[in-house]
Motif scaffolding. Structure first.
Motif, short mmCIF file in Angstrom:
data_model
loop_
_atom_site.label_atom_id
_atom_site.label_comp_id
_atom_site.label_asym_id
_atom_site.label_seq_id
_atom_site.Cartn_x
_atom_site.Cartn_y
_atom_site.Cartn_z
N UNK A 86 0.85 -1.19 0.00
CA UNK A 86 0.00 0.00 0.00
C UNK A 86 0.88 1.23 0.00
N UNK A 87 0.54 2.21 0.81
CA UNK A 87 1.42 3.35 0.90
C UNK A 87 0.76 4.64 0.53
N UNK A 88 1.50 5.71 0.67
CA UNK A 88 0.93 7.02 0.49
C UNK A 88 0.49 7.25 -0.95
N UNK A 98 -0.20 8.66 -4.64
CA UNK A 98 0.60 9.18 -5.74
C UNK A 98 0.01 10.52 -6.14
N UNK A 105 -4.52 13.33 0.04
CA UNK A 105 -3.98 12.51 1.12
C UNK A 105 -4.27 11.04 0.89
N UNK A 106 -4.64 10.72 -0.35
CA UNK A 106 -5.18 9.41 -0.64
C UNK A 106 -4.20 8.29 -0.35
N UNK A 107 -4.25 7.71 0.82
CA UNK A 107 -3.51 6.47 1.05
C UNK A 107 -4.14 5.41 0.18
N UNK A 108 -3.37 4.48 -0.30
CA UNK A 108 -3.98 3.48 -1.16
C UNK A 108 -4.59 2.36 -0.33
N UNK A 109 -4.83 2.67 0.91
CA UNK A 109 -5.47 1.67 1.77
C UNK A 109 -4.47 0.64 2.25
N UNK A 136 5.67 15.18 0.14
CA UNK A 136 4.40 15.35 0.82
C UNK A 136 4.63 15.46 2.32
N UNK A 157 -10.55 8.92 2.71
CA UNK A 157 -9.41 8.84 3.60
C UNK A 157 -9.71 9.56 4.87
N UNK A 171 -2.28 16.94 7.47
CA UNK A 171 -1.62 17.38 6.25
C UNK A 171 -1.81 18.89 6.07
N UNK A 175 2.08 8.85 6.36
CA UNK A 175 1.26 8.75 5.15
C UNK A 175 0.75 7.33 4.90
N UNK A 176 1.17 6.40 5.73
CA UNK A 176 0.75 5.01 5.56
C UNK A 176 -0.39 4.74 6.52
N UNK A 177 -1.53 4.33 5.98
CA UNK A 177 -2.69 4.14 6.85
C UNK A 177 -2.37 3.20 8.01
#
Lengths: 262, 635
Positions: free
Chosen positions: A164-166, A168, A172-176, B100, B507, B515, B541-543
């Motif tokens: 996953x991860x922050x 792109x 703030x869309x984390x990719x879950x 970011x 999110x 942020x 930034x990592x859920x």
């Protein structure tokens, strides 16, 4: 390659390579990407599948577990024109990262069996801390281990860290996070051990163990698991060791044990 | 340890230079994992620019995943650079790519792992100079106390000026000269390089209301404002053609050729569109040559044409055709990083045969014509539906639509428009007709919501972010309207709601608020970052790593109020924390744009219509440069 023409001659080359040193931490999937890129970069005349998204015709052997050195691994590469095996080896070695090296290559029949079905057994050597036990004690433990009808081990699957991860995207869309959870299953490792031999004690206080383990769709033996079983057997009943500390393992080669090919 | 190959080095095209006396040595850090950092084009560019110099070298540094961090701390191993394995503190510069805000605790953590004093004021002679760049450097203030200097804007020319000034100040590279400068003297010399910002050379005062009262330079070398650097002629700086090829899969695991910088569409929420002006297009020939070279040098089987808006690049149609014809038969797929919301973009995507491989993503950003005019997103409902229809007839059955929530002037009606728009997309899908290529399976539609963050240097920089509570309410409204309109399926649960193929994801508003605070904060905010890091914040930034309770405690401990930074409406004469940082835009232009936004008045693209007087070309001595003089039949 134009449609409707006679299929071009295919040159199927079996390349034997080693994977040692730091690249032994490269996973099988990453190795596949790496090899394909290398083959393109050195300009091998790769043969591509036809259709919507052409892919090079490259076949890979049984995955080498992450962290293990491989002394004689194989990959089959189909070429659209003939290049001498020596030339292929030389070109690959100019571009492969240090630690991965093509040893030799030879042309084989394009209609022969698949690379995976050529082998059903892997040979491994493990160096384990001898833990103050002598050769006889280790050998006795190996004999006891092999005499057991069943060797149950627990295997985990899935749930790798760092997926996953922050985003792109600007937001703030984390990719879950999420991802598949860890699945646990119990496997009988005994039928996967074809041979187990405590070879010697090395001068630096390690015991050298040779193993021949099954490879295949129906289950593959894992050298770290077998080493763990052996250490546990040595230590006595009720002790379970998943992966012994300070162990080094290499796959020496691949071979075929059973006569019939599927 | 997870994915040890992250830390291996030895990748193809990695550059290993001998560390010789007299060289200027850069360690360039990406404060996140390898897989993300290796996908960053800016870092790649600087790596090659610096290593091309005889008297400089550059190595890469990434944030260790928490498992390696624990091991490094246990063994007392300092942060190291990949190529040589040397400790980062042996380098002259430690550079951070600031992409970011939620990487800021990682920046602090890397400084700590490197064994460096966290605050610039505490660093000693001989410690590396800590320098930051990238989009976040346009409001560097929350990080300012950690950094010796920042470089604003495009760095490929500026970084060489810096290396030159450093060499002169230290007597490196065979330069004769006076006595070796002290750290302070060196910083003064570097501050003279255009685009360089040395935080210690500016004093910030605060008013009774808690806002910044003034930012004033305290040294003659300190420019006011510091104006960003722009590369006027991209032709002199080709897109890198021999990038390091990762041994493991990365986020953007493909060859990338940059085709253009800047975007003149003027979306009012978009910081990138504001800070990267003006437009500079690379030529068709340069791009084709770069594509050939990078594929040859890397062996990648995918090529991406990168920019903020590649569909707007003049030669795009022609070049995509040539690339597919030439490289397609050799198994190379061509891809576009993002698509404009119109049929032209869908035709381009069909041409590169992305059909069935991937879903299609559009970013209408807002769901009503009024709100789209407010944000100057020149997309109509008709554009969107026509684009979707074209996609469905070409075979796509997966579509993702990005929307923002909490935009200035947004009403509940605007939010309900999201479900309406989705319903219309479904109608278009039902009426897609039949045919060989037409999609067959049920449509899988994803609606993605992000909380709007009013960023610095945009016309919305005066606006507040909606509060976390209000954002939650608005998310609820969208959820309800998306699931309410009949249909089958089960009710929503957790963060994702499913109904007849429609998926809604969003999110955590808590993360978005953080942020906003970090994007808009002043120097005092560094105390919160430091405290959160001390309390264990990493990889925010990592859920799976973000822990809002840590940040709540950090705000409490430092006495700073997150709502003051995120949710306050600024008066027109607000002195912003970034008042001394210029991306070239006139404050008057931003105010004009803000006034037009309120009355939903669009502003045309300056590439197609008259100059919008934003001020960038005058202030940076550059201008829009298009790939061909006659331009193109732009929609």
């Amino acid at each position: 390659m134009t449609a409707g023409n006679v299929p071009a001659t295919r040159w199927r080359l079996r390349v034997c390579y080693t994977k040692t040193g730091r690249p032994r931490f490269i996973s099988h999937l990453d190795f596949i990407r790496l090899f394909e890129r290398t083959a393109r970069r050195v300009g091998l005349p790769l043969s591509y599948s036809e259709g919507f998204s052409p892919a090079p015709r490259i076949a890979y052997g049984w995955p080498l577990p992450v962290g293990l050195s491989g002394m004689a691994e194989y990959v089959d590469v189909e070429l659209s024109s003939r290049v001498t095996p020596e030339e292929v080896v030389a070109r690959l070695n100019r571009a492969l990262p240090e630690g991965i090296q093509a040893r030799d290559a030879r042309y084989i029949s394009p209609h022969g069996p698949s690379l995976m079905s050529e082998f059903d057994t892997g040979s491994y050597v493990a160096h384990l801390p001898a833990a103050g036990r002598d050769l006889e004690e280790w050998r006795a433990a190996a004999t006891r281990l092999l005499s057991r009808p069943k060797l149950e081990v627990t295997r985990e699957r899935g749930g790798p860290a760092g997926r996953g991860g922050p985003a792109e995207r600007g937001g703030p869309a984390g990719r879950g996070g999420g991802g598949p959870g860890v699945q646990v299953k119990v496997v009988d490792a005994r039928p996967l051990i074809r041979r187990l031999e405590v070879k010697e004690l090395s001068p630096d206080g390690r015991v050298v163990v040779l193993m021949e383990l099954a490879l295949g769709d129906k289950g593959a033996g894992r050298p770290d698991e077998v080493a763990g079983l052996l250490v546990a057997e040595l230590a006595g009943e009720g002790v379970s060791v998943t992966r012994p500390e300070g162990m080094m393992v290499a796959r020496l080669g691949l071979r075929r044990e059973s006569a019939a090919r599927t | 340890m997870s994915r040890p190959a992250r830390y291996l080095d030895g990748e193809p095209n990695a550059i290993h230079k001998e560390h010789r006396e007299g060289m200027v040595k850069f360690a360039l850090a990406y404060p996140d994992v390898y897989e993300l950092g290796m996908s960053n084009l800016g870092l790649r560019l600087l790596y090659h620019v610096l290593n091309a110099r005889e008297d400089a070298l550059c190595e890469r540094v990434f944030a260790p995943w928490p498992d390696l961090e624990a091991e490094m701390r246990r063994l007392g191993l300092p942060l190291f650079a990949l190529e040589s394995g040397r400790p980062v503190r042996d380098f002259d510069f430690l550079g951070f790519s600031l992409q970011y805000e939620l990487t800021y605790t990682n920046v602090v953590n890397l400084l700590d792992l490197a064994g460096l004093p966290l605050l610039a004021a505490d660093r000693r002679e001989g410690d590396p100079l800590v320098i930051g760049g990238g989009p976040c450097a346009f409001n560097p203030e929350p990080l300012a106390p950690f950094f010796d200097l920042f470089l604003l804007g495009e760095a490929e020319e500026a970084i060489l000026d810096l290396a030159e000034a450093y060499a002169a100040g230290t007597g490196r590279g065979g330069r004769a000269g006076g006595p070796r400068e002290s750290r302070a003297g060196l910083l003064a010399a570097l501050a003279r390089v255009p685009g360089v910002y040395v935080p210690a050379f500016y004093d910030v005062t605060y008013g009774d209301d808690g806002a910044v009262a003034a930012v004033r330079p305290n040294r003659p070398e300190a420019a006011f404002p510091v104006i960003k650097r722009v590369v006027a002629d991209l032709g002199r700086h080709p897109s890198p053609v021999a990038p390091v090829v990762p041994l493991i899969e990365t986020v953007h695991d493909r060859a990338v050729v940059e085709v253009m910088r800047g975007c003149s569409r003027g979306c009012r929420f978009c910081q990138a569109g504001m800070i990267y002006r003006p437009i500079r297009e690379r030529s068709r020939e340069d791009v084709l040559a770069a594509a050939r070279d990078i594929l040859g040098n890397t062996g990648y089987d995918e090529l991406s044409l990168a920019s903020l808006s590649t569909c707007d690049w003049g030669p795009v149609t022609e070049v995509l055709g040539e690339l597919v014809a030439h490289h397609g038969p050799r198994g190379v797929a061509v891809s576009l990083p993002s698509l404009r919301t119109d049929t032209f973009a869908v035709e381009l995507a069909s041409k590169i045969q992305e059909v069935r491989k991937t879903g299609l993503t559009f970013a209408p950003e807002a769901a009503t014509p009024r709100l789209r005019a407010v944000i100057n997103k020149g997309v109509t409902r008709e554009d969107l539906l026509a684009a979707a229809g074209s996609a469905f007839r070409s075979g796509w059955d997966r579509l993702k639509l990005y929307y923002m929530l909490g935009l200035p002037t947004e009403t509940d009606e605007d939010l309900l428009g999201i479900a309406e728009e989705a319903a219309e997309v479904y109608r278009v899908y039902e009426n897609r007709g039949q045919g060989n290529l037409v999609a067959r399976r049920p449509l899988a539609l994803t609606l993605s919501l992000a909380t709007f963050i009013p960023k610095a240097h945009t016309p919305f920089q005066w606006e507040p972010q909606v509060t976390v509570e209000e954002a939650d309410r608005r998310v609820g409204l969208v959820r309800q309207s998306v699931s309410g309109g009949g249909g089958h399926g089960q009710g929503g649960q957790g963060k994702k709601h499913r109904r007849s193929g429609t998926k809604l994801d969003w999110h955590g508003p808590g993360m978005s608020r953080l942020e906003a605070v970090l994007a808009r904060g002043d120097r005092r905010v560094h105390r919160v970052i430091l405290e959160a890091w001390r309390l264990g914040a990493r990889f925010d930034g990592w859920t799976e790593h973000f822990r809002s309770e840590i940040w709540d405690r950090a705000f409490e401990a430092t006495g700073l109020d997150p709502t003051f930074y995120a949710n306050r409406q600024r008066p027109e004469d607000e002195v912003f924390p970034w008042e001394h940082i210029s991306c070239g835009l006139d404050r008057q232009f931003l105010l004009r744009e803000r006034a037009r936004a309120v009355v939903a008045e669009p502003t045309p693209d300056c590439r197609r219509a008259a100059c919008g007087q934003c001020g960038v070309c005058e202030r940076t001595g550059t201008e829009n440069r298009l790939a061909s003089a006659e331009g193109r039949d732009l929609p």
